[in-house]
Design an enzyme around this catalytic site. Structure first.
Site, short mmCIF file in Angstrom:
data_model
loop_
_atom_site.label_atom_id
_atom_site.label_comp_id
_atom_site.label_asym_id
_atom_site.label_seq_id
_atom_site.Cartn_x
_atom_site.Cartn_y
_atom_site.Cartn_z
N SER A 146 0.38 7.43 -8.30
CA SER A 146 1.11 6.88 -9.45
C SER A 146 1.71 8.05 -10.24
O SER A 146 1.21 9.18 -10.17
CB SER A 146 0.12 6.12 -10.34
OG SER A 146 0.74 5.75 -11.56
N TYR A 159 -8.04 5.93 -15.17
CA TYR A 159 -7.02 5.66 -14.15
C TYR A 159 -6.24 6.94 -13.84
O TYR A 159 -6.04 7.30 -12.67
CB TYR A 159 -6.09 4.56 -14.65
CG TYR A 159 -5.01 4.15 -13.67
CD1 TYR A 159 -5.30 3.36 -12.56
CD2 TYR A 159 -3.68 4.55 -13.85
CE1 TYR A 159 -4.31 2.97 -11.66
CE2 TYR A 159 -2.68 4.16 -12.96
CZ TYR A 159 -3.00 3.37 -11.88
OH TYR A 159 -2.02 3.00 -10.99
N1 LIG Z 1 1.75 -1.73 -10.63
C1 LIG Z 1 2.07 -0.52 -11.05
O1 LIG Z 1 2.71 -0.33 -12.09
C2 LIG Z 1 1.67 0.68 -10.24
C3 LIG Z 1 2.31 1.90 -10.50
C4 LIG Z 1 1.95 3.03 -9.77
C5 LIG Z 1 0.98 2.93 -8.81
N2 LIG Z 1 0.36 1.72 -8.56
C6 LIG Z 1 -0.69 1.69 -7.54
O2 LIG Z 1 -0.30 0.81 -6.52
C7 LIG Z 1 -1.46 0.30 -5.87
C8 LIG Z 1 -1.35 -1.21 -5.75
O3 LIG Z 1 -1.34 -1.76 -7.04
P1 LIG Z 1 -0.61 -3.14 -7.42
O4 LIG Z 1 0.27 -2.82 -8.56
O5 LIG Z 1 -0.05 -3.79 -6.22
O6 LIG Z 1 -1.86 -3.92 -8.02
P2 LIG Z 1 -2.46 -5.38 -7.78
O7 LIG Z 1 -1.37 -6.39 -7.66
O8 LIG Z 1 -3.49 -5.56 -8.83
O9 LIG Z 1 -3.16 -5.25 -6.35
C9 LIG Z 1 -4.28 -4.43 -6.16
C10 LIG Z 1 -4.80 -4.66 -4.76
O10 LIG Z 1 -5.95 -3.82 -4.56
C11 LIG Z 1 -6.98 -4.59 -3.97
N3 LIG Z 1 -8.29 -4.07 -4.34
C12 LIG Z 1 -8.77 -3.81 -5.57
N4 LIG Z 1 -10.03 -3.36 -5.50
C13 LIG Z 1 -10.35 -3.32 -4.18
C14 LIG Z 1 -11.52 -2.95 -3.46
N5 LIG Z 1 -12.63 -2.51 -4.06
N6 LIG Z 1 -11.49 -3.04 -2.11
C15 LIG Z 1 -10.38 -3.49 -1.47
N7 LIG Z 1 -9.25 -3.85 -2.10
C16 LIG Z 1 -9.24 -3.77 -3.44
C17 LIG Z 1 -6.74 -6.01 -4.51
O11 LIG Z 1 -7.26 -6.99 -3.65
P3 LIG Z 1 -8.68 -7.73 -3.88
O12 LIG Z 1 -8.86 -7.85 -5.36
O13 LIG Z 1 -8.54 -9.02 -3.16
O14 LIG Z 1 -9.68 -6.83 -3.22
C18 LIG Z 1 -5.22 -6.10 -4.52
O15 LIG Z 1 -4.74 -6.49 -3.26
C19 LIG Z 1 -2.66 0.77 -6.71
O16 LIG Z 1 -3.24 1.89 -6.09
C20 LIG Z 1 -2.01 1.15 -8.02
O17 LIG Z 1 -2.77 2.13 -8.70
C21 LIG Z 1 0.70 0.60 -9.25
#
Ligand SMILES: NC(=O)c1ccc[n+]([C@@H]2O[C@H](COP(=O)([O-])OP(=O)(O)OC[C@H]3O[C@@H](n4cnc5c(N)ncnc54)[C@H](OP(=O)(O)O)[C@@H]3O)[C@@H](O)[C@H]2O)c1
Length: 240
Positions: A146, A159
């Site tokens: 990120s 985070y």
């Molecule tokens: N959204 C943003 O603004 C943003 C920006 C920069 C980077 N990111 C990064 O992008 C990645 C994806 O985030 P997102 O925005 O798509 O968030 P999201 O919609 O909340 O999805 C998070 C995913 O992670 C899975 N997860 C969480 N804990 C887990 C565990 N212990 N074991 C296995 N799976 C797990 C969840 O599935 P389950 O709950 O079903 O396990 C879900 O599929 C993350 O690493 C986040 O830090 C996001």
């Protein structure tokens, strides 16, 4: 056999593939011909992603896995080995955050949940699955970090620490695995419209979309084999 697709015959593990960025990456890699191995904790959402991939004519395999549990990763490795006998791409995308209080008010349980998911989980993934890539003398590991891994994040220090740590892990592992012909890239997006955080005050229409991140992953895995982009920062064109 559809020989025209760039990832035909390849196998890609994607964590957090049930929703958000991970689902978009899994769908994209499958559309490019890879067999997508979908990991996450929630069977129903993984099944939904698999269904979408299968309906589009792609290949998907659901293997539920909590990334914070090493023996579940060892099960994933055994299943990937027995089903496919190879691993070409691993996208460590699963992540959690909390952006509501300063660090001195954060409870230790939340610190553990964030660090264990975003950092320890990637260590476990590499411990369990890198040997499959080493055996094949080929592979690409993509860690979804990120811009929070590049900048301060007030009220999100745990985070930010997890993502700064993930960047350091990624640069180091990239050097460890180069000699095995394995590329390691870290992707640092700005705010993406998903369920990760409320993104209060930002215009969702201007925010990055999950498909924007999937597009960059597609670019990385199709780069010619003699080089790799070790880090990509992704920003929306219009500030949200
Ligand atoms: N959204 C943003 O603004 C943003 C920006 C920069 C980077 N990111 C990064 O992008 C990645 C994806 O985030 P997102 O925005 O798509 O968030 P999201 O919609 O909340 O999805 C998070 C995913 O992670 C899975 N997860 C969480 N804990 C887990 C565990 N212990 N074991 C296995 N799976 C797990 C969840 O599935 P389950 O709950 O079903 O396990 C879900 O599929 C993350 O690493 C986040 O830090 C996001």
């Amino acid at each position: 056999m559809d020989t025209g697709k760039p990832l035909n015959g390849q196998v890609a593990v994607v964590t957090g593939a049930g929703r958000g960025i991970g689902a978009a990456i899994a769908r994209k890699l499958a559309s490019m011909g890879a067999a997508a191995v979908l990991c996450g904790r929630t069977q129903s959402t993984l099944d939904a992603t698999a269904q979408a991939i299968l309906q589009a004519g792609g290949k998907a395999e659901v293997i539920p896995c909590d990334v914070t549990v090493l023996h579940q990763w060892e099960y994933v490795a055994a299943r990937v080995n027995s089903t496919f006998g190879r691993l070409d791409i691993m996208v460590n995308n699963a992540g959690v955050g909390r952006f509501t209080e300063p660090l001195h008010n954060l409870v230790p349980e939340d610190w553990d949940r964030i660090l264990n998911t975003n950092l320890r989980g990637v260590y476990y993934a590499i411990r369990a699955l890198a040997p499959l890539m080493i055996r094949g003398f080929s592979g690409h590991i993509i860690n979804i970090s990120s811009l929070a891994g590049k900048n301060p994040v007030p009220n999100g220090a745990a985070y930010a620490a997890s993502k700064w740590g993930l960047n350091g892990l990624s640069y180091s592992v990239a050097e460890e695995l180069r000699g095995h012909n394995i590329r390691v890239s870290v992707v640092c997006p700005g705010s993406v419209e998903t369920e990760l955080s409320p993104h209060t005050g930002k215009d969702p229409k201007k925010m990055l979309q999950p498909d924007d991140i999937a597009h960059v992953v597609a670019m990385l895995v199709t780069q010619a084999p003699q080089s790799f982009a070790s880090e990509v920062l992704i920003r929306p064109t219009q500030k949200p």
